[in-house]
Write a protein that holds these residues in place. Sequence first.
Motif, PDB file in Angstrom:
ATOM      1  N   VAL A 145      -0.979  -3.045  -2.275  1.00  0.00           N
ATOM      2  CA  VAL A 145       0.058  -2.472  -1.333  1.00  0.00           C
ATOM      3  C   VAL A 145      -0.603  -2.252   0.074  1.00  0.00           C
ATOM      4  O   VAL A 145      -1.509  -1.998   0.308  1.00  0.00           O
ATOM      5  CB  VAL A 145       0.350  -1.144  -2.076  1.00  0.00           C
ATOM      6  CG1 VAL A 145       1.592  -0.312  -1.248  1.00  0.00           C
ATOM      7  CG2 VAL A 145       0.588  -1.266  -3.538  1.00  0.00           C
ATOM      8  N   ARG A 146       0.335  -2.644   1.225  1.00  0.00           N
ATOM      9  CA  ARG A 146      -0.196  -2.548   2.497  1.00  0.00           C
ATOM     10  C   ARG A 146       1.208  -1.975   3.258  1.00  0.00           C
ATOM     11  O   ARG A 146       2.360  -2.260   2.922  1.00  0.00           O
ATOM     12  CB  ARG A 146      -0.472  -3.836   3.096  1.00  0.00           C
ATOM     13  CG  ARG A 146      -1.676  -4.536   2.416  1.00  0.00           C
ATOM     14  CD  ARG A 146      -3.020  -3.839   3.025  1.00  0.00           C
ATOM     15  NE  ARG A 146      -4.105  -4.644   2.567  1.00  0.00           N
ATOM     16  CZ  ARG A 146      -4.655  -4.459   1.016  1.00  0.00           C
ATOM     17  NH1 ARG A 146      -4.188  -3.556   0.243  1.00  0.00           N
ATOM     18  NH2 ARG A 146      -5.827  -5.020   0.693  1.00  0.00           N
ATOM     19  N   LYS A 147       0.497  -1.354   4.213  1.00  0.00           N
ATOM     20  CA  LYS A 147       1.623  -1.056   5.295  1.00  0.00           C
ATOM     21  C   LYS A 147       1.063  -1.301   6.450  1.00  0.00           C
ATOM     22  O   LYS A 147      -0.281  -1.373   6.721  1.00  0.00           O
ATOM     23  CB  LYS A 147       2.102   0.453   5.346  1.00  0.00           C
ATOM     24  CG  LYS A 147       1.065   1.455   5.676  1.00  0.00           C
ATOM     25  CD  LYS A 147       1.821   2.812   5.981  1.00  0.00           C
ATOM     26  CE  LYS A 147       1.028   3.873   6.509  1.00  0.00           C
ATOM     27  NZ  LYS A 147      -0.367   4.134   5.794  1.00  0.00           N
ATOM     28  N   GLY A 148       1.715  -1.691   7.804  1.00  0.00           N
ATOM     29  CA  GLY A 148       0.929  -1.818   8.927  1.00  0.00           C
ATOM     30  C   GLY A 148       2.023  -2.504  10.015  1.00  0.00           C
ATOM     31  O   GLY A 148       3.297  -2.666   9.874  1.00  0.00           O
ATOM     32  N   ALA A 149       1.215  -2.875  10.915  1.00  0.00           N
ATOM     33  CA  ALA A 149       1.781  -3.451  12.247  1.00  0.00           C
ATOM     34  C   ALA A 149       2.615  -4.786  11.725  1.00  0.00           C
ATOM     35  O   ALA A 149       2.273  -5.444  10.794  1.00  0.00           O
ATOM     36  CB  ALA A 149       0.966  -4.027  13.301  1.00  0.00           C
TER      37      ALA A 149
END
Length: 676
Positions: free
Chosen positions: A389-393
């Motif tokens: 799971v990732r969040k980011g630019a």
Amino acid sequence: MSTRHKSMLSRNMMRGAVLDSFKKLNPIWMIKNPVMFVVEIGAFLVLLQILFPGLLGEDHITGVNVAIFLILLITIWFANFAEALAEGRGKAQADSLKKTKQQVMANQLIGGSTRSVPSSELCKGDVVVVSQGEMIPADGEIIEGLASVDESAITGESAPVIKEAGGDFSSVTGGTLVVSDRIVIRVTSDPGQSFIDRMISLVEGAERQKTPNEIALGTLLTVLTVIFLIVVITLKPIADYLDIHLEITVLVSLLVCLIPTTIGGLLSAIGIAGMDRVTQYNVLAMSGKAVEAAGDVNTMILDKTGTITFGNRMAAEFLPVGSRAEDELAHWAAVSSGFDETPEGRSVIELLRRQGLEYDETLAANGEIIEFRAETRMSGVDLQDGRRVRKGAVDAIKKWVSSRGGQIPGDLEAVTNQVASAGGTPLAVAVDEVIYGIIHLKDTVKPGMKERFEQLRKMGIRTIMCTGDNPLTAATIAREAGVDDYIAECKPEDKIDVIRREQAQGKLVAMTGDGTNDAPALAQADVGLAMNSGTVSAKEAANMVDLDSDPSKLIEVVGIGKQLLMTRGALTTFSIANDIAKYFAIIPAMFMLAIPEMGALNIMKLGSPLSAILSALIFNAVIIPLLIPIAMRGVKYRPMSSQRLLSRNLLIFGLGGVVAPFSGIKLIDLFVHLWI
Ligand SMILES: Nc1ncnc2c1ncn2[C@@H]1O[C@H](COP(=O)(O)OP(=O)(O)OP(=O)(O)O)[C@@H](O)[C@H]1O
Ligand SMILES: [K+]
Ligand SMILES: [Mg+2]
């Protein structure tokens, strides 16, 4: 510290300055200031002539010589007083800092057990435990725990700040107070080398070194003095040859009037006061050179978040993309943020709760946490079941998803642009190869930014905003704030490139920073302002530290630097213009004294030759204390280009410098002539 400065010119300080200015009469001290040293030698010659009349040639009445001697002495004393007054402020500040430097017992951690040791014995690398209500015994970095710390002893700010292990808020300062919780600290300074120690020696002036600009000006003043010395000395044999009798005390008076005593007397006070003004803004400059460099800055590099904007980038809405639902997106956004301790990360969880939604906290429990890094511009977690799971630019997430064979939803760009064109930061959320949507992080430009950048532009300073954000957000904020240029999707190392590029064009660059990854750029910049809340390495690399951790203060610091350089330039111009004007009072008087028939030379219509000489000398002395307020406060400062400033100051201080002595000496002569 602001409250401490209120009583800047207390009675005590005045008394101290008066005393110090007598001590500074010692020739051993005096020789450091060649201009004033020459005045002192002159005073000594006049004294010899008073004590042993005729020793240095025939002379007029002793009463006049006594007056000349006293005026010369007062001239030197005034110069000393200016310096002592400027130093006095620093001393008062150092005294109050010393009070915060208390000896406390520290709990040192050695092999699992604690031992009580005096704080003065702690060295770099030692580990100590500090609990609620205890004073932090030394500078250090938190290696475990979180606490709120009262830093008012050094910042004057009464609200406690949160300090925690890891990240950019891990450094603590000795002498500050833990008001809640318990932290483990690794000491980062040896005894006598702490932040407060450094501050004390800085404000006390122990480390005050002359700046290149000061040295250059000092050399110029010395050269001028030597030239006038030669002129005056050679005058004697020439006059003798022409059978004109020039008295030694008159020659001394002439010399003192011609050499640049005004700026010679005020020069060090100007420098000290400039440094002091920086400290009053709660900025600790490691050297006067740094302050001066700030005055010459051509390019200013500023962060977006926290500098130009308030920096509390808060999650404001979840915007799903493709066929995903809002609660689905919110869930994964929260899973990726469960262990993300950045303000952005925490705000995601808060938004979820505000919306009355839940997320499965156990999901990430045994997973591998991926902390946010400015290099990757992503954060998240690798779950135990293998899902990532990732969040980011958005661009970072897009690359990440594409590399694992995922598709980019068709409406992602529209949603991203919608957030970015409103000046918000879009964060994409993805699980493996699927992008769920966008988190809208909101931030607002600080009020008054546009005006401040406008001022900088008038000064000829180019502002460049650097941000890790996407180009559209960057463009929106840049437009709103009115910066000259911006760099989007900027990684820490990109900042160094920008700085080097500007420096290669011969420009001086200033920047602010707080994180460890800012350290190389802070070191590369000509003026690097680190935040006190920042990491130790950032503070060590910088040449200034802002105790209030307000990155936009760089703008003020540049203003103070400019003002310092301007003040020095303006008073030098005034001083030299002044001396030229005195020429017209003294030279005619000198020759009229020798040949009374030369009365036509008396263009200023002064009472008598002797009264002209005394009046010029008196004016020469009193102009020093009259200019002390300008030297200490700095000349009035308006944002405009250096070129215009220079011509404006030449006009005001150059012309003023020529006119002032004519009226001043004439006025004094009216009184002196009553007596002589
Ligand atoms: N906690 C986080 N998790 C994931 N991504 C983040 C997080 N915080 C920021 N980002 C993303 O990383 C980018 C870079 O963030 P960073 O705080 O390093 O910006 P910066 O380089 O300091 O510039 P600025 O402070 O001006 O935005 C942000 O624009 C955002 O897209
Ligand atoms: K002079
Ligand atoms: Mg940042």
